[in-house]
Enzyme design. Structure first.
Site, PDB file in Angstrom:
ATOM      1  N   GLU A  93       0.694  -1.089   0.005  1.00 18.51           N
ATOM      2  CA  GLU A  93       0.100  -0.124  -0.217  1.00 18.51           C
ATOM      3  C   GLU A  93       0.932   1.334   0.169  1.00 18.51           C
ATOM      4  O   GLU A  93       1.944   1.295   0.347  1.00 18.51           O
ATOM      5  CB  GLU A  93      -0.894  -0.048   1.285  1.00 18.51           C
ATOM      6  CG  GLU A  93      -1.859  -0.993   0.993  1.00 18.51           C
ATOM      7  CD  GLU A  93      -2.872  -1.276   2.335  1.00 18.51           C
ATOM      8  OE1 GLU A  93      -4.054  -1.705   2.161  1.00 18.51           O
ATOM      9  OE2 GLU A  93      -2.530  -0.944   3.517  1.00 18.51           O
ATOM     10  N   CYS A 106       3.437   8.453   1.570  1.00 16.89           N
ATOM     11  CA  CYS A 106       4.019   7.296   2.592  1.00 16.89           C
ATOM     12  C   CYS A 106       4.081   6.268   1.708  1.00 16.89           C
ATOM     13  O   CYS A 106       3.193   5.444   1.269  1.00 16.89           O
ATOM     14  CB  CYS A 106       2.692   7.402   3.605  1.00 16.89           C
ATOM     15  SG  CYS A 106       3.158   6.197   4.629  1.00 16.89           S
ATOM     16  N   CYS A 113       6.098  -7.115   6.826  1.00 16.14           N
ATOM     17  CA  CYS A 113       7.014  -6.581   7.898  1.00 16.14           C
ATOM     18  C   CYS A 113       7.559  -7.843   8.983  1.00 16.14           C
ATOM     19  O   CYS A 113       6.550  -8.435   9.412  1.00 16.14           O
ATOM     20  CB  CYS A 113       6.823  -5.444   8.477  1.00 16.14           C
ATOM     21  SG  CYS A 113       7.837  -4.640   9.754  1.00 16.14           S
ATOM     22  N   CYS A 117       5.803  -5.781  15.712  1.00 13.60           N
ATOM     23  CA  CYS A 117       5.247  -4.930  16.753  1.00 13.60           C
ATOM     24  C   CYS A 117       3.662  -5.178  16.681  1.00 13.60           C
ATOM     25  O   CYS A 117       3.078  -5.220  15.707  1.00 13.60           O
ATOM     26  CB  CYS A 117       5.424  -3.377  16.161  1.00 13.60           C
ATOM     27  SG  CYS A 117       6.902  -2.839  16.154  1.00 13.60           S
ATOM     28  N   CYS A 120       0.681  -2.845  15.187  1.00  8.65           N
ATOM     29  CA  CYS A 120       0.732  -2.643  13.810  1.00  8.65           C
ATOM     30  C   CYS A 120       0.131  -3.734  12.777  1.00  8.65           C
ATOM     31  O   CYS A 120       0.552  -4.826  13.063  1.00  8.65           O
ATOM     32  CB  CYS A 120       2.102  -2.280  13.529  1.00  8.65           C
ATOM     33  SG  CYS A 120       2.503  -1.919  11.768  1.00  8.65           S
ATOM     34  N   CYS A 337      -1.554   5.254   9.891  1.00  8.94           N
ATOM     35  CA  CYS A 337      -0.521   4.704  10.515  1.00  8.94           C
ATOM     36  C   CYS A 337      -0.718   3.403  11.171  1.00  8.94           C
ATOM     37  O   CYS A 337      -1.755   3.435  11.890  1.00  8.94           O
ATOM     38  CB  CYS A 337       0.514   5.532  11.758  1.00  8.94           C
ATOM     39  SG  CYS A 337       0.643   7.096  11.133  1.00  8.94           S
TER      40      CYS A 337
END
Ligand code: SAH
Length: 359
Positions: A93, A106, A113, A117, A120, A337
């Site tokens: 994205e 962004c 990833c 975390c 997220c 975010c």
């Protein structure tokens, strides 16, 4: 055309690749096409000054890296989220944000990833693969084209989309060079955000381009940070702060810390005091960006209420630390975010409350 360019996407190709591809053509062609791709943001097809047969070769031999799966615009028409498919089927994205005074994209640096975390959405979905230079640069080109259609000019790039940029350092730094040298965006308008990979921050310290660095802190003591940001077990706060201090001394540039405020977890007065202590230990002022936690499917705890967000900011300011509450962009299209998961099935545990736009 030689085998070296086979299978390369158009923004992965180097000038040497282009020269190879255009062997036998007048020399100026390479510059002309490079200019078309990077300055005019054109498709090879649109380069009408180039003979049709060459345009066809370029179109065929230098395919685009990104296929648009979805383009979604937020309620206020100020955020555009792209879902792109890459070769091999991975999805990423990219988010274009139009502010009254500036336009920012962004970008993603990895499909998924590996940093895990828990709060997220990208971390919840896991790692698929690294992006190439061309896959990163093309996200910027697509956003710049869209901005131009809207009579705006893209000037800022933040590496805050999917992935950990410093875990894919070679491609990210290669992309930054292209974005700077060829697309012509100023280094001071480019920001790499990292979870705190110490070797990568050291490399940036030695790099000549004066770009911005943001470190996703979220906790100011090791026991809480070990939980929220698991890579802290490898690069604990003491080492991270030392590395940030060296960076500041070498670069003399502003450093920002990102802090997603999580209700009852890292939003207490004691957390603000600890964070202020860390900031004050640095040789130059750090700036704190506060982001009320955005809801993600796999994380039970919600974002801090706005009153708490403001109290936290006020306390930091009283303690001498500059802090800004980040406006929440694109929560209605899951573009904010930590909400980027490229449609990956993230197991639904609970839905946090949506935090309101604030500033
Ligand atoms: N991997 C990099 C860049 C991607 S995330 C990094 O960690 O910095 C960009 C920012 O969004 C980071 O500060 C990240 O911690 C934050 N973030 C992640 N999930 C979030 C969420 N649910 N709500 C608010 N911010 C979040």
């Amino acid at each position: 055309m030689s085998a070296t360019t086979a299978g390369r996407t158009r923004y992965d190709a180097t000038r040497a690749d282009l020269a190879d591809l255009l062997a036998g053509q007048p020399r100026f062609r390479v510059d002309q096409i490079w200019h078309g791709l990077y300055q005019q943001l054109s498709e090879p097809d649109e380069l009408t000054a180039v003979p049709k047969s060459i345009r066809n070769t370029l179109q065929e031999r230098l395919p685009p890296a990104l296929a648009t799966v979805v383009e979604r615009v937020s309620d206020g028409n100020d955020t555009v989220k792209y879902l792109f498919e890459l070769a091999g089927g991975s999805r990423i994205e990219t988010v274009l944000m139009l502010y009254p005074d500036r336009v920012t994209v962004c970008v993603s640096s990895q499909a998924g990833c590996a940093m895990a975390c828990g709060f997220c959405a990208t971390g919840q979905a896991g790692f698929t693969r690294h992006l190439t230079v061309g896959e990163i640069v093309e996200q910027v080109v697509r956003a710049a084209r869209k901005a131009r259609q809207l009579d705006r000019r893209l000037a800022n790039v933040v590496f805050m989309g999917m992935g950990e940029p410093l875990a894919n350092e070679a491609a990210v730094l290669g992309a930054v060079e292209r974005i700077h040298d060829d697309l012509g965006l100023g280094a001071r308008h480019l920001t790499i955000s990292t979870v705190g990979l110490v070797p990568g921050i050291k490399r940036l310290t030695e790099w000549e381009l004066p770009m911005n660095l943001a470190v996703s802190l979220h906790a100011a003591n090791d026991s809480l940070r070990d939980e929220l940001v698991p890579i802290n077990r490898r690069y604990p706060l003491g080492l991270l702060m030392e590395t940030c201090a060296d960076y500041l001394r070498a670069k003399g540039r502003r450093l920002s810390f990102e802090w997603a405020l999580i209700d009852g977890i890292n939003d207490r007065d004691s957390d603000a005091r600890e964070l202020a202590g860390l900031c004050r230990s640095l040789p130059l002022a750090a700036h704190v960006n506060l982001i009320p936690l955005n809801p993600t499917p796999g994380f039970l705890t919600r974002g801090s209420p706005l009153k708490r967000v403001h109290a936290f900011r006020d306390l930091l300011e009283q303690l001498g630390v500059n802090a800004t509450v980040r406006r929440n962009r694109g929560t209605d299209i899951d573009a904010a975010c930590g909400q980027l998961a490229a449609g990956q099935p993230v197991q639904l545990v609970s839905r946090g409350r949506r935090s309101d736009t604030s500033d």
